[in-house]
Motif scaffolding. Structure first.
Motif, PDB file in Angstrom:
ATOM      1  N   ARG A   1      28.571 -23.519  27.139  1.00 45.70           N
ATOM      2  CA  ARG A   1      29.175 -22.618  26.162  1.00 45.70           C
ATOM      3  C   ARG A   1      30.682 -23.154  25.853  1.00 45.70           C
ATOM      4  O   ARG A   1      31.370 -22.686  24.949  1.00 45.70           O
ATOM      5  CB  ARG A   1      29.181 -21.162  26.294  1.00 45.70           C
ATOM      6  N   LEU A   2      31.067 -23.876  26.716  1.00 46.95           N
ATOM      7  CA  LEU A   2      32.536 -24.553  26.805  1.00 46.95           C
ATOM      8  C   LEU A   2      32.676 -25.940  26.907  1.00 46.95           C
ATOM      9  O   LEU A   2      32.341 -26.475  28.017  1.00 46.95           O
ATOM     10  CB  LEU A   2      33.322 -23.700  27.678  1.00 46.95           C
ATOM     11  N   PHE A   3      33.162 -26.636  26.002  1.00 44.46           N
ATOM     12  CA  PHE A   3      33.234 -27.898  25.860  1.00 44.46           C
ATOM     13  C   PHE A   3      34.937 -28.431  25.611  1.00 44.46           C
ATOM     14  O   PHE A   3      35.784 -27.572  24.900  1.00 44.46           O
ATOM     15  CB  PHE A   3      32.728 -28.530  24.782  1.00 44.46           C
ATOM     16  N   PHE A   4      35.278 -29.653  25.976  1.00 42.16           N
ATOM     17  CA  PHE A   4      36.618 -30.093  25.729  1.00 42.16           C
ATOM     18  C   PHE A   4      36.519 -31.559  25.280  1.00 42.16           C
ATOM     19  O   PHE A   4      35.747 -32.336  25.345  1.00 42.16           O
ATOM     20  CB  PHE A   4      37.327 -30.163  26.980  1.00 42.16           C
ATOM     21  N   THR A   5      37.423 -31.614  24.067  1.00 39.47           N
ATOM     22  CA  THR A   5      37.480 -33.032  23.540  1.00 39.47           C
ATOM     23  C   THR A   5      38.770 -33.334  22.957  1.00 39.47           C
ATOM     24  O   THR A   5      39.620 -32.455  22.707  1.00 39.47           O
ATOM     25  CB  THR A   5      36.363 -33.001  22.388  1.00 39.47           C
ATOM     26  N   THR A   6      38.844 -34.719  22.625  1.00 40.94           N
ATOM     27  CA  THR A   6      40.175 -34.924  21.823  1.00 40.94           C
ATOM     28  C   THR A   6      39.867 -35.596  20.433  1.00 40.94           C
ATOM     29  O   THR A   6      40.473 -36.033  19.623  1.00 40.94           O
ATOM     30  CB  THR A   6      40.967 -36.317  22.394  1.00 40.94           C
TER      31      THR A   6
ATOM     32  N   ILE B   1      32.785 -22.319  17.493  1.00 39.98           N
ATOM     33  CA  ILE B   1      34.047 -22.181  17.241  1.00 39.98           C
ATOM     34  C   ILE B   1      34.744 -23.332  18.008  1.00 39.98           C
ATOM     35  O   ILE B   1      34.339 -23.955  19.052  1.00 39.98           O
ATOM     36  CB  ILE B   1      34.548 -20.926  18.110  1.00 39.98           C
ATOM     37  N   THR B   2      35.905 -23.751  17.099  1.00 38.23           N
ATOM     38  CA  THR B   2      36.735 -24.922  17.612  1.00 38.23           C
ATOM     39  C   THR B   2      38.069 -24.061  17.620  1.00 38.23           C
ATOM     40  O   THR B   2      38.643 -23.596  16.923  1.00 38.23           O
ATOM     41  CB  THR B   2      36.633 -26.146  16.599  1.00 38.23           C
TER      42      THR B   2
ATOM     43  N   ILE C   1      29.880 -20.724  21.245  1.00 32.73           N
ATOM     44  CA  ILE C   1      29.928 -21.897  21.775  1.00 32.73           C
ATOM     45  C   ILE C   1      31.140 -22.479  20.968  1.00 32.73           C
ATOM     46  O   ILE C   1      31.448 -22.496  20.092  1.00 32.73           O
ATOM     47  CB  ILE C   1      28.700 -22.690  20.899  1.00 32.73           C
ATOM     48  N   VAL C   2      32.021 -22.831  22.116  1.00 34.74           N
ATOM     49  CA  VAL C   2      33.489 -23.214  21.963  1.00 34.74           C
ATOM     50  C   VAL C   2      33.658 -24.654  22.278  1.00 34.74           C
ATOM     51  O   VAL C   2      33.401 -25.130  23.374  1.00 34.74           O
ATOM     52  CB  VAL C   2      34.164 -22.161  22.847  1.00 34.74           C
ATOM     53  N   THR C   3      34.487 -25.169  21.302  1.00 37.62           N
ATOM     54  CA  THR C   3      34.910 -26.655  21.544  1.00 37.62           C
ATOM     55  C   THR C   3      36.531 -26.533  21.588  1.00 37.62           C
ATOM     56  O   THR C   3      37.023 -25.863  20.666  1.00 37.62           O
ATOM     57  CB  THR C   3      34.576 -27.639  20.631  1.00 37.62           C
ATOM     58  N   CYS C   4      37.163 -26.732  22.692  1.00 33.12           N
ATOM     59  CA  CYS C   4      38.600 -27.010  22.856  1.00 33.12           C
ATOM     60  C   CYS C   4      39.012 -28.198  22.496  1.00 33.12           C
ATOM     61  O   CYS C   4      38.839 -29.204  23.048  1.00 33.12           O
ATOM     62  CB  CYS C   4      39.058 -26.361  23.979  1.00 33.12           C
TER      63      CYS C   4
ATOM     64  N   PHE D   1      36.208 -16.610  24.679  1.00 34.93           N
ATOM     65  CA  PHE D   1      35.021 -16.726  23.259  1.00 34.93           C
ATOM     66  C   PHE D   1      33.855 -17.059  24.055  1.00 34.93           C
ATOM     67  O   PHE D   1      32.721 -16.408  23.755  1.00 34.93           O
ATOM     68  CB  PHE D   1      35.306 -17.420  22.071  1.00 34.93           C
ATOM     69  N   ALA D   2      33.715 -18.036  24.677  1.00 39.76           N
ATOM     70  CA  ALA D   2      32.601 -18.585  25.472  1.00 39.76           C
ATOM     71  C   ALA D   2      31.887 -17.690  25.938  1.00 39.76           C
ATOM     72  O   ALA D   2      30.609 -17.294  26.388  1.00 39.76           O
ATOM     73  CB  ALA D   2      33.192 -19.758  26.331  1.00 39.76           C
ATOM     74  N   GLU D   3      32.818 -16.932  27.041  1.00 37.69           N
ATOM     75  CA  GLU D   3      32.293 -15.701  28.006  1.00 37.69           C
ATOM     76  C   GLU D   3      31.607 -14.676  27.114  1.00 37.69           C
ATOM     77  O   GLU D   3      30.745 -14.101  27.615  1.00 37.69           O
ATOM     78  CB  GLU D   3      33.614 -15.119  28.503  1.00 37.69           C
TER      79      GLU D   3
END
Ligand code: NAD
Length: 446
Positions: A63-68, A3-4, A25-28, A19-21
């Motif tokens: 399970r939780l990532f952050f990106t631009t 999921i993004t 697998i979540v990318t914010c 969602f990660a909880e």
């Protein structure tokens, strides 16, 4: 599922972490580089109970990532949740430009089937607008890629957003394709394990449901505020009325608290957007316009009451008012649309001096008022009360509920309390030696 989340603000970050909880697998993603840097360093840019632990735990769990990086974030996900802002335009209509920008990027980068989900609260019909924009981008690229649009409005409340998100009352999903409905059901499976809370409907009804929900809640608040104002004039106490009507199961107790008007980043803009939408389709939203109008006036009520009191008691100029609570509601640092902004401006305009305190929102409040010779930023509620001519309670933080008022009274110039949230009992405060002025109840001091 991959999921993004596009837009990592109050809604996006909480949704992503929840969602990660649940094992996704979540990318914010966000365009705000500083915010993403902070999150990557495990600093949480907003205050929301339970959020920090959830983010740290799921980051650690990979399970939780952050990106631009838009391209990477979109390509890596099956489902993209759009959680960008939808502020008001000058005419009150919903500004969908952030969503449109997002749709363009999605159209530019998708390379296989995606579900594009709108979580932002947005004008009815926006999901179809997103579809058009993505199709146009695909046409420009001269490619054919299958995708579906879905509306999935968010109902979380700031201050209890994590628990609202993990244990939702309901999950509304507006779809037009079986495939995307099934994918959405799978995403929310972990949240509806014990009880089926999914309500599946068409896209336009789903988008409209969010506006209707906020309009209903705002209407209850304005209704109660109007009743409160009548109560005060006729000598009744609105606290009793609340109990008297809330006990009727057709009415219920929720959202029957009178106060200093609703604020925040949602109700004011959403009611205006719904009014605008109604007018656009040739209707006159009489009730909703009044809900907004009542609220605008209610936000001014407490400061007016203070100004009137001091006009009869030596003038408001140079009087010192201690302000307890600045955020638009307790348990959040959010100052957007907070009634405290209206209150502070009204009193500063009249030359009053303000001693401000909020348990969490001080840093956001400071950005709004910065340096002002008549503002003193205080370290706690006692510090704010020092040398003051009156206390005004604006936000009902729990820590203000059971205070020892004896030392507080001693440090004030005059023991006067304006309670914008009816947190204290009038008789109790009078026993403690305070002149008490609440909302929607008579008093002998004004
Ligand atoms: N805050 C709430 O309590 C709440 C509750 C329900 C629904 N909503 C709705 O959810 C939406 C988001 O609200 P919020 O309070 O989370 O807003 P927010 O301002 O806290 O967060 C929005 C984020 O989107 C980012 N952003 C802006 N443009 C972007 C772009 N083009 N691409 C990627 N990121 C972008 C911003 O940098 C910001 O971090 C709004 O439509 C709001 O009405 C909010």
């Amino acid at each position: 599922m991959d999921i993004t989340i596009i837009g990592t603000g109050y809604v996006g970050l909480v949704t992503g972490a929840c969602f990660a909880e649940m094992g996704h697998i979540v990318t914010c993603l966000d365009i705000d580089e500083d915010k993403i840097k902070m999150l990557n360093a495990s600093h949480i840019p907003i205050y929301e109970p339970g959020l920090e632990e959830l983010v740290k735990k799921n980051k650690k769990g990979k399970r939780l990532f952050f990106t631009t990086d838009y391209e990477k974030a979109i390509k890596s996900a099956l489902v993209c949740f759009v959680c960008v802002p939808t502020p008001s335009n000058e005419d009150g209509s919903c500004n969908t430009s952030y969503i449109e920008q997002t749709a363009k990027f999605i159209g530019q980068y998708i390379d296989d089937y995606k579900v594009v989900v709108t979580k932002s609260t947005t004008e009815v019909g926006t999901s179809f607008q997103i579809k058009k924009i993505i199709l146009k981008e695909l046409e420009n690229r001269d490619v054919k890629i299958d995708f579906d649009v879905v509306s999935n409005p968010e109902f979380l409340k700031e201050g209890s957003a994590v628990s609202d998100c993990l244990k939702p009352d309901r999950i509304v999903i507006g779809t037009e394709a079986e495939k995307s409905t099934e994918i959405m059901k799978e995403i929310y499976h972990g949240f509806t394990f014990k009880q089926d809370r999914l309500i599946v409907m068409d896209i336009l009804s789903s988008e409209m449901t969010k506006y209707a929900a906020n309009a209903m809640l705002a209407t209850r608040i304005s209704f109660m505020n109007e009743i409160a104002n009548i109560c005060k004039k006729v000598g009744a106490n609105v606290n009793n009325i609340r109990k008297g009507i809330g006990s009727d199961t057709r009415i219920g107790y929720s959202f029957l608290y009178p106060g200093i008007g609703y604020g925040g980043s949602c109700f004011p803009k959403d009611i205006k957007a719904l009014c605008h939408l109604a007018k656009k389709v040739g209707l006159k939203p009489t009730l909703l316009e009044k809900v907004d109008e009542i609220n605008v006036e209610q936000k001014k009520l407490l400061a007016k009451s203070i100004i009137n009191f001091f006009t009869k008691n030596g003038g408001i100029k140079n009087k010192t008012i201690a302000v307890w609570g600045l955020s638009f509601k307790p348990d959040t640092d959010d100052m957007r649309g907070a009634p405290s902004i209206t209150f502070i401006n009204q009193l500063l305009d009249k030359g009053a001096k303000l001693r401000l305190f909020d348990p969490i929102a001080m840093h956001n409040a400071k950005k709004l008022f910065q340096e002002h010779k008549n503002i003193i930023w205080c370290r706690d509620e006692q510090h704010a009360a020092e040398g003051s001519d009156a206390i005004a309670l604006l936000t009902e933080w729990k820590q203000f509920r059971f205070l020892n008022f004896t030392p507080i009274k001693k440090m004030m110039k005059t023991p006067l309390l304006f309670d914008g949230r009816n947190q204290y009992h009038p008789q109790d405060m009078q026993k403690k030696g305070f002149k008490y002025i609440g909302i929607g109840m008579p008093n002998k001091f004004e």
